[in-house]
Motif scaffolding. Structure first.
Motif, mmCIF file in Angstrom:
data_model
loop_
_atom_site.group_PDB
_atom_site.id
_atom_site.type_symbol
_atom_site.label_atom_id
_atom_site.label_comp_id
_atom_site.label_asym_id
_atom_site.label_seq_id
_atom_site.Cartn_x
_atom_site.Cartn_y
_atom_site.Cartn_z
ATOM 1 N N SER A 230 46.660 -60.107 -4.622
ATOM 2 C CA SER A 230 45.996 -58.873 -4.185
ATOM 3 C C SER A 230 44.950 -58.505 -5.234
ATOM 4 C CB SER A 230 47.015 -57.736 -4.056
ATOM 5 O OG SER A 230 47.467 -57.369 -5.344
ATOM 6 N N LEU A 231 44.078 -57.566 -4.889
ATOM 7 C CA LEU A 231 43.071 -57.129 -5.871
ATOM 8 C C LEU A 231 43.769 -56.480 -7.065
ATOM 9 C CD1 LEU A 231 40.302 -55.672 -3.521
ATOM 10 C CD2 LEU A 231 40.259 -57.815 -4.801
ATOM 11 N N ARG A 232 44.843 -55.742 -6.785
ATOM 12 C CA ARG A 232 45.573 -55.080 -7.884
ATOM 13 C C ARG A 232 46.138 -56.107 -8.859
ATOM 14 N NH1 ARG A 232 51.247 -51.898 -7.047
ATOM 15 N NH2 ARG A 232 51.891 -51.905 -9.213
ATOM 16 N N VAL A 233 46.722 -57.182 -8.319
ATOM 17 C CA VAL A 233 47.294 -58.212 -9.192
ATOM 18 C C VAL A 233 46.184 -58.827 -10.045
ATOM 19 C CG1 VAL A 233 48.356 -60.508 -9.209
ATOM 20 C CG2 VAL A 233 49.247 -58.737 -7.681
ATOM 21 N N GLN A 234 45.048 -59.088 -9.436
ATOM 22 C CA GLN A 234 43.966 -59.748 -10.166
ATOM 23 C C GLN A 234 43.292 -58.841 -11.191
ATOM 24 O OE1 GLN A 234 43.131 -63.023 -9.976
ATOM 25 N NE2 GLN A 234 44.868 -63.304 -8.586
ATOM 26 N N LEU A 235 43.258 -57.537 -10.878
ATOM 27 C CA LEU A 235 42.545 -56.610 -11.764
ATOM 28 C C LEU A 235 43.461 -55.895 -12.747
ATOM 29 C CD1 LEU A 235 40.151 -54.819 -9.287
ATOM 30 C CD2 LEU A 235 39.431 -56.058 -11.322
ATOM 31 N N GLY A 236 44.748 -55.855 -12.393
ATOM 32 C CA GLY A 236 45.700 -55.123 -13.234
ATOM 33 C C GLY A 236 45.611 -53.626 -13.050
ATOM 34 N N GLN A 237 45.046 -53.184 -11.939
ATOM 35 C CA GLN A 237 45.031 -51.746 -11.661
ATOM 36 C C GLN A 237 44.909 -51.480 -10.164
ATOM 37 O OE1 GLN A 237 41.207 -51.083 -13.809
ATOM 38 N NE2 GLN A 237 40.674 -49.915 -11.983
ATOM 39 N N LYS A 238 45.392 -50.292 -9.752
ATOM 40 C CA LYS A 238 45.322 -49.951 -8.334
ATOM 41 C C LYS A 238 43.897 -49.542 -7.959
ATOM 42 C CE LYS A 238 49.961 -48.451 -7.270
ATOM 43 N NZ LYS A 238 50.757 -47.395 -6.680
ATOM 44 N N LEU A 239 43.601 -49.691 -6.686
ATOM 45 C CA LEU A 239 42.246 -49.361 -6.229
ATOM 46 C C LEU A 239 42.287 -48.359 -5.094
ATOM 47 C CD1 LEU A 239 41.121 -53.016 -6.196
ATOM 48 C CD2 LEU A 239 40.013 -51.261 -7.536
ATOM 49 N N ILE A 240 41.176 -47.659 -4.904
ATOM 50 C CA ILE A 240 41.060 -46.771 -3.751
ATOM 51 C C ILE A 240 40.598 -47.631 -2.582
ATOM 52 C CG2 ILE A 240 39.827 -44.772 -2.811
ATOM 53 C CD1 ILE A 240 39.741 -43.733 -5.701
ATOM 54 N N ARG A 241 41.494 -47.778 -1.593
ATOM 55 C CA ARG A 241 41.227 -48.761 -0.534
ATOM 56 C C ARG A 241 39.975 -48.431 0.275
ATOM 57 N NH1 ARG A 241 46.224 -48.517 2.906
ATOM 58 N NH2 ARG A 241 46.072 -46.362 2.199
ATOM 59 N N SER A 242 39.706 -47.125 0.453
ATOM 60 C CA SER A 242 38.558 -46.782 1.302
ATOM 61 C C SER A 242 37.239 -47.267 0.690
ATOM 62 C CB SER A 242 38.512 -45.278 1.567
ATOM 63 O OG SER A 242 38.505 -44.593 0.360
ATOM 64 N N ARG A 243 37.193 -47.384 -0.629
ATOM 65 C CA ARG A 243 35.962 -47.908 -1.281
ATOM 66 C C ARG A 243 35.708 -49.343 -0.848
ATOM 67 N NH1 ARG A 243 36.275 -48.567 -7.211
ATOM 68 N NH2 ARG A 243 34.340 -49.708 -6.935
ATOM 69 N N ILE A 244 36.767 -50.129 -0.823
ATOM 70 C CA ILE A 244 36.633 -51.541 -0.433
ATOM 71 C C ILE A 244 36.307 -51.612 1.065
ATOM 72 C CG2 ILE A 244 37.700 -53.843 -0.624
ATOM 73 C CD1 ILE A 244 38.142 -52.464 -3.207
ATOM 74 N N LEU A 245 36.983 -50.756 1.840
ATOM 75 C CA LEU A 245 36.752 -50.750 3.290
ATOM 76 C C LEU A 245 35.283 -50.476 3.600
ATOM 77 C CD1 LEU A 245 37.845 -50.661 6.225
ATOM 78 C CD2 LEU A 245 38.117 -48.194 5.913
ATOM 79 N N ILE A 246 34.738 -49.437 2.980
ATOM 80 C CA ILE A 246 33.326 -49.093 3.227
ATOM 81 C C ILE A 246 32.431 -50.284 2.882
ATOM 82 C CG2 ILE A 246 31.406 -47.674 2.344
ATOM 83 C CD1 ILE A 246 33.353 -45.353 2.181
ATOM 84 N N ALA A 247 32.712 -50.907 1.744
ATOM 85 C CA ALA A 247 31.872 -52.044 1.321
ATOM 86 C C ALA A 247 31.961 -53.179 2.339
ATOM 87 C CB ALA A 247 32.290 -52.523 -0.066
ATOM 88 N N ILE A 248 33.156 -53.474 2.846
ATOM 89 C CA ILE A 248 33.272 -54.574 3.822
ATOM 90 C C ILE A 248 32.509 -54.221 5.099
ATOM 91 C CG2 ILE A 248 34.847 -55.934 5.279
ATOM 92 C CD1 ILE A 248 37.010 -55.538 3.149
ATOM 93 N N LEU A 249 32.671 -52.984 5.581
ATOM 94 C CA LEU A 249 32.002 -52.599 6.830
ATOM 95 C C LEU A 249 30.488 -52.655 6.651
ATOM 96 C CD1 LEU A 249 34.270 -49.613 8.006
ATOM 97 C CD2 LEU A 249 34.365 -51.995 8.744
ATOM 98 N N GLU A 250 30.008 -52.226 5.493
ATOM 99 C CA GLU A 250 28.549 -52.251 5.269
ATOM 100 C C GLU A 250 28.023 -53.684 5.168
ATOM 101 O OE1 GLU A 250 28.052 -47.804 3.300
ATOM 102 O OE2 GLU A 250 27.812 -49.537 1.976
ATOM 103 N N GLU A 251 28.754 -54.546 4.469
ATOM 104 C CA GLU A 251 28.321 -55.952 4.357
ATOM 105 C C GLU A 251 28.351 -56.620 5.730
ATOM 106 O OE1 GLU A 251 26.986 -57.282 1.790
ATOM 107 O OE2 GLU A 251 27.536 -55.878 0.203
ATOM 108 N N LEU A 252 29.409 -56.336 6.478
ATOM 109 C CA LEU A 252 29.541 -56.942 7.809
ATOM 110 C C LEU A 252 28.403 -56.488 8.720
ATOM 111 C CD1 LEU A 252 31.419 -58.747 9.473
ATOM 112 C CD2 LEU A 252 32.700 -56.708 10.139
ATOM 113 N N ASP A 253 28.062 -55.238 8.622
ATOM 114 C CA ASP A 253 26.973 -54.682 9.429
ATOM 115 C C ASP A 253 25.668 -55.431 9.144
ATOM 116 O OD1 ASP A 253 26.274 -52.325 11.208
ATOM 117 O OD2 ASP A 253 24.817 -52.037 9.597
ATOM 118 N N GLU A 254 25.412 -55.630 7.846
ATOM 119 C CA GLU A 254 24.169 -56.304 7.468
ATOM 120 C C GLU A 254 24.165 -57.756 7.965
ATOM 121 O OE1 GLU A 254 23.096 -55.222 3.448
ATOM 122 O OE2 GLU A 254 21.937 -57.095 3.357
ATOM 123 N N LEU A 255 25.296 -58.444 7.778
ATOM 124 C CA LEU A 255 25.362 -59.856 8.170
ATOM 125 C C LEU A 255 25.326 -60.012 9.687
ATOM 126 C CD1 LEU A 255 28.022 -61.179 5.612
ATOM 127 C CD2 LEU A 255 25.541 -61.286 5.450
#
Ligand code: ATP
Length: 327
Positions: A230-255
């Motif tokens: 998971s991202l948490r395992v790789q980074l060693g910290q928890k993340l705010i999921r909505s930040r990642i969600l927004i980024a995926i939706l925006e990248e997908l929109d562009e592609l």
């Protein structure tokens, strides 16, 4: 707004202090017992609420939820995420999205859940999504495409996830043909495209994405018993999921827009740049056969190219085969 949302609003307006039960009763025009039940239900949802006799209620902490009211206004896209359906629990976001598509919905609608009870992978496999730990969502598309092109949307989504991970947490993930994303050699994301089509025209595509975000290694090992991260395992910290969600939706929109303008060809290069195992010995497993050879890359349509041991190049289409590296 339902009673729980109204209570939350009142508690949030008074975050530094207590809100009396009497005041909440007056505002909502309901009984003390009804308020107490709503508070208990909010606690069940993960809200920490302190209750003091004769003083009232105070919100101490909120769970990190994917409720679109928290993130929708930050999203900057043209097609993807025009509308959102949010569930605390559902069977499979792909199934819900397919129902919406059948009924005729807006293109780009996102179905998102905190927890799936019947998450699906390819070939009848399951996708595990522990409550409030990952991202599990599906997007409905009405592309001007023929059915043969649909696997390209899976690859496009994989690239969107890789770009979003790079943009939000600066980690270099890799795509694994045809439908996965890996980080440091472990699976972090699975993508499942399902479609309904007529002979030469797609009616709709549902693109389901499952990404591991805040699971611990122990949780992944217990649930999946697989080489997952998971991202948490790789980074060693928890993340705010909505930040990642927004980024995926925006990248997908562009592609997705790029695909409509230029087709798959620009993706061949982008995909291969972040692909796992190019130039390495791999095994392709089908229903009845296995093949071994060197992974050459993909062709102009996204099909997998393997140089077999006799030197011939064999093309694989994503339908029924799985790819593994030979150690
Ligand atoms: P393969 O990697 O074997 O080609 P696949 O791409 O066909 O598999 P998917 O449809 O992407 O498989 O996903 C289902 C598989 O992924 C499951 O069989 C399981 O092994 C694994 N899996 C399920 N949930 C998760 C998760 N949360 N994280 C990582 N892997 C998972």
């Amino acid at each position: 707004m339902n009673s729980k949302q109204k209570i939350l609003k009142l508690l949030r307006e008074e975050e530094s202090g207590y809100v009396s039960g009497e005041y909440i009763c007056q505002q909502l025009q309901v009984s003390r017992t009804a308020i107490w039940k709503s508070i208990e239900s909010l606690r069940g949802d993960g809200y920490e609420i302190d209750a003091r006799p004769r003083i009232g209620y105070r919100l101490l902490a909120s769970p990190e939820l994917l409720d679109p009211t928290e993130w929708f206004t930050s999203l900057q896209t043209q097609i993807i995420g025009q509308d959102v359906r949010y569930y605390r629990v559902t069977t499979s976001t792909n199934d819900v999205a397919k129902d919406l598509a059948r009924q005729g919905t807006v293109e780009g609608i996102v179905v998102i859940t905190e927890e799936q009870t019947k998450g699906k992978g390819r070939l009848g496999r399951t996708w595990q999504c522990l409550s409030q730990k990952g991202l599990c969502f599906s997007v409905v598309l009405f592309p001007r495409a023929n059915p043969m092109e649909v696997p390209q949307f899976t690859m496009l989504a994989a690239v969107a996830v890789v770009k979003a991970i790079s943009r939000t947490v600066s980690l270099n993930a890799q795509v694994k043909w045809p439908n996965d994303v890996y980080l440091n050699g472990k699976k972090i994301c699975g993508i499942l495209a399902e479609m309904v089509a007529e002979a030469d025209r797609v009616k709709y595509v549902v693109l389901g994405i499952g990404l591991n975000v805040n699971q611990s290694q122990e949780e992944l090992d217990n649930m999946i018993g697989y080489n997952a991260t998971s991202l948490r395992v790789q980074l060693g910290q928890k993340l705010i999921r909505s930040r990642i969600l927004i980024a995926i939706l925006e990248e997908l929109d562009e592609l997705y827009n790029l695909w409509h303008r230029k087709g798959f060809l620009p993706f061949k290069q982008i995909w291969q740049e972040s692909a796992l195992w190019i130039g390495e010995m791999v095994q392709v497993t089908g229903l009845h056969n296995n093949w071994e050879g060197v992974m050459e890359g993909i062709d102009d349509n996204g099909a997998l190219l393997i140089r077999l041991t006799d030197g011939t190049i064999k093309t694989f289409y994503s339908g029924e085969v799985s790819l593994r590296m030979i150690p």
